[in-house]
Motif scaffolding. Structure first.
Motif, PDB file in Angstrom:
ATOM      1  N   LYS A   1     -34.352  14.566 -22.189  1.00  0.00           N
ATOM      2  CA  LYS A   1     -34.714  13.653 -20.572  1.00  0.00           C
ATOM      3  C   LYS A   1     -34.713  12.498 -20.173  1.00  0.00           C
ATOM      4  N   ALA A   2     -35.728  11.949 -21.361  1.00  0.00           N
ATOM      5  CA  ALA A   2     -35.764  10.338 -21.372  1.00  0.00           C
ATOM      6  C   ALA A   2     -34.641  10.016 -21.252  1.00  0.00           C
ATOM      7  N   THR A   3     -33.937  10.070 -22.808  1.00  0.00           N
ATOM      8  CA  THR A   3     -32.799   8.994 -22.505  1.00  0.00           C
ATOM      9  C   THR A   3     -31.332   9.059 -21.673  1.00  0.00           C
ATOM     10  N   HIS A   4     -31.699  10.593 -20.548  1.00  0.00           N
ATOM     11  CA  HIS A   4     -31.033  10.950 -19.716  1.00  0.00           C
ATOM     12  C   HIS A   4     -31.532   9.971 -18.470  1.00  0.00           C
ATOM     13  N   GLU A   5     -32.849   9.858 -17.820  1.00  0.00           N
ATOM     14  CA  GLU A   5     -33.431   9.389 -17.305  1.00  0.00           C
ATOM     15  C   GLU A   5     -32.832   7.433 -17.210  1.00  0.00           C
ATOM     16  N   ARG A   6     -33.011   6.920 -18.535  1.00  0.00           N
ATOM     17  CA  ARG A   6     -32.668   5.627 -18.397  1.00  0.00           C
ATOM     18  C   ARG A   6     -31.297   5.534 -18.292  1.00  0.00           C
ATOM     19  N   PHE A   7     -30.711   6.224 -18.780  1.00  0.00           N
ATOM     20  CA  PHE A   7     -29.607   5.226 -18.752  1.00  0.00           C
ATOM     21  C   PHE A   7     -27.910   6.073 -17.816  1.00  0.00           C
ATOM     22  N   ALA A   8     -28.843   7.248 -16.781  1.00  0.00           N
ATOM     23  CA  ALA A   8     -28.320   7.901 -15.871  1.00  0.00           C
ATOM     24  C   ALA A   8     -27.603   7.045 -14.582  1.00  0.00           C
ATOM     25  N   PRO A   9     -28.803   5.836 -14.293  1.00  0.00           N
ATOM     26  CA  PRO A   9     -28.413   5.070 -13.373  1.00  0.00           C
ATOM     27  C   PRO A   9     -26.467   4.013 -13.520  1.00  0.00           C
ATOM     28  N   ARG A  10     -26.775   4.392 -14.980  1.00  0.00           N
ATOM     29  CA  ARG A  10     -25.905   3.299 -15.513  1.00  0.00           C
ATOM     30  C   ARG A  10     -24.807   4.207 -15.529  1.00  0.00           C
ATOM     31  N   GLY A  11     -24.517   5.145 -15.194  1.00  0.00           N
ATOM     32  CA  GLY A  11     -22.282   6.276 -15.866  1.00  0.00           C
ATOM     33  C   GLY A  11     -23.049   6.626 -17.130  1.00  0.00           C
ATOM     34  N   TYR A  12     -24.458   7.703 -17.150  1.00  0.00           N
ATOM     35  CA  TYR A  12     -24.827   8.029 -18.530  1.00  0.00           C
ATOM     36  C   TYR A  12     -24.493   9.848 -18.123  1.00  0.00           C
ATOM     37  N   GLU A  13     -24.089  10.697 -18.541  1.00  0.00           N
ATOM     38  CA  GLU A  13     -24.739  12.168 -17.823  1.00  0.00           C
ATOM     39  C   GLU A  13     -24.997  13.098 -19.371  1.00  0.00           C
ATOM     40  N   THR A  14     -25.974  13.922 -19.264  1.00  0.00           N
ATOM     41  CA  THR A  14     -25.896  15.012 -20.211  1.00  0.00           C
ATOM     42  C   THR A  14     -25.895  16.327 -19.759  1.00  0.00           C
ATOM     43  N   VAL A  15     -25.018  17.462 -20.450  1.00  0.00           N
ATOM     44  CA  VAL A  15     -24.712  18.309 -20.093  1.00  0.00           C
ATOM     45  C   VAL A  15     -25.430  19.431 -21.375  1.00  0.00           C
ATOM     46  N   ALA A  16     -26.210  20.233 -21.285  1.00  0.00           N
ATOM     47  CA  ALA A  16     -27.239  20.486 -22.545  1.00  0.00           C
ATOM     48  C   ALA A  16     -26.722  22.986 -21.860  1.00  0.00           C
ATOM     49  N   VAL A  17     -25.703  22.711 -23.172  1.00  0.00           N
ATOM     50  CA  VAL A  17     -25.391  23.963 -23.266  1.00  0.00           C
ATOM     51  C   VAL A  17     -26.153  24.653 -24.083  1.00  0.00           C
ATOM     52  N   ALA A  18     -26.150  25.497 -23.037  1.00  0.00           N
ATOM     53  CA  ALA A  18     -27.432  27.035 -23.777  1.00  0.00           C
ATOM     54  C   ALA A  18     -26.484  28.209 -24.334  1.00  0.00           C
ATOM     55  N   MET A  19     -26.389  27.953 -25.023  1.00  0.00           N
ATOM     56  CA  MET A  19     -25.865  28.518 -26.832  1.00  0.00           C
ATOM     57  C   MET A  19     -25.860  30.464 -26.191  1.00  0.00           C
ATOM     58  N   SER A  20     -24.524  31.220 -26.146  1.00  0.00           N
ATOM     59  CA  SER A  20     -24.181  32.253 -25.856  1.00  0.00           C
ATOM     60  C   SER A  20     -25.238  34.080 -26.057  1.00  0.00           C
ATOM     61  N   TYR A  21     -25.687  33.429 -27.317  1.00  0.00           N
ATOM     62  CA  TYR A  21     -27.415  34.154 -28.068  1.00  0.00           C
ATOM     63  C   TYR A  21     -28.545  33.664 -26.389  1.00  0.00           C
ATOM     64  N   ASP A  22     -28.293  33.642 -26.729  1.00  0.00           N
ATOM     65  CA  ASP A  22     -29.726  32.721 -25.735  1.00  0.00           C
ATOM     66  C   ASP A  22     -29.973  33.457 -23.909  1.00  0.00           C
ATOM     67  N   PRO A  23     -30.963  34.502 -24.144  1.00  0.00           N
ATOM     68  CA  PRO A  23     -30.816  35.020 -22.401  1.00  0.00           C
ATOM     69  C   PRO A  23     -31.004  34.490 -21.597  1.00  0.00           C
ATOM     70  N   PRO A  24     -29.876  34.584 -20.418  1.00  0.00           N
ATOM     71  CA  PRO A  24     -29.739  33.533 -19.642  1.00  0.00           C
ATOM     72  C   PRO A  24     -31.421  33.237 -18.615  1.00  0.00           C
ATOM     73  N   HIS A  25     -32.479  34.665 -18.609  1.00  0.00           N
ATOM     74  CA  HIS A  25     -33.578  33.993 -17.359  1.00  0.00           C
ATOM     75  C   HIS A  25     -34.798  33.339 -18.605  1.00  0.00           C
ATOM     76  N   TYR A  26     -34.294  33.261 -19.919  1.00  0.00           N
ATOM     77  CA  TYR A  26     -35.347  32.176 -20.581  1.00  0.00           C
ATOM     78  C   TYR A  26     -35.122  30.576 -20.683  1.00  0.00           C
ATOM     79  N   VAL A  27     -33.122  30.896 -20.605  1.00  0.00           N
ATOM     80  CA  VAL A  27     -32.893  29.781 -19.671  1.00  0.00           C
ATOM     81  C   VAL A  27     -33.183  29.029 -18.613  1.00  0.00           C
ATOM     82  N   GLN A  28     -33.448  29.929 -17.932  1.00  0.00           N
ATOM     83  CA  GLN A  28     -33.449  29.114 -16.668  1.00  0.00           C
ATOM     84  C   GLN A  28     -35.157  29.264 -16.066  1.00  0.00           C
TER      85      GLN A  28
END
Length: 163
Positions: free
Chosen positions: A71-98
């Motif tokens: 989160k800190a890395t994303h907030e530091r670099f996002a204004p300069r053209g950086y993006e984070t895509v967090a991919v929750a694994m298939s076995y992770d219950p969607p309501h837990y992720v949300q």
């Protein structure tokens, strides 16, 4: 004469191998995905940005440990053209992720990989956390298995973003 031909052939083989190692960098796979908020995107839509694709699960201690730093890395670099895509694994219950995303107020794109297609496209990711840093041109800069060294990761991002 024969020795000269063998020597030249050897030099050519070494030159081709060096060229392949230097210039034949792996490319990020082409995948499309939808965030838990309903936004759609793809790796193509992120060209021109430096991107970290992070495979994680709410049941993974290392993933939970690294999330504040992601989160800190994303907030530091996002204004300069950086993006984070967090991919929750298939076995992770969607309501837990949300619930986790809401509780931690994650500022980046979070995807539910319910069929495992994204993990498969990125080399059949099985272990979490696994992160793949992708350059502006779509080439893979580095793959981290386990919690990354954030000093190294931030340095690679800084270099990839440039001035």
């Amino acid at each position: 004469m024969k020795k000269a031909i063998v020597a030249i052939a050897g030099v050519l083989v070494l030159a081709l191998a060096g060229y392949a190692l230097w210039f034949d960098t792996p490319r990020a796979p082409q995948v499309s995905y939808t965030s838990i908020g309903g936004q759609t995107a793809s790796t193509d839509s992120l060209k021109g940005k430096v991107v970290l694709v992070n495979f994680w699960a709410t049941s993974c201690p290392g993933c939970i440990q690294e999330m504040p730093q992601l989160k800190a890395t994303h907030e530091r670099f996002a204004p300069r053209g950086y993006e984070t895509v967090a991919v929750a694994m298939s076995y992770d219950p969607p309501h837990y992720v949300q619930a986790y995303v809401k509780d931690k107020q994650l500022p980046f794109f979070v995807v539910l990989d319910s069929q495992g297609a994204i993990a498969k496209a990125f080399g059949d990711v099985q272990l979490t956390p696994t992160s793949v840093l992708i350059g502006k041109d779509g080439t893979v800069i580095k793959r981290f298995v386990g919690v990354p060294d954030f000093t190294e990761l931030n340095g690679l991002i800084e270099k990839a973003i440039g001035a």
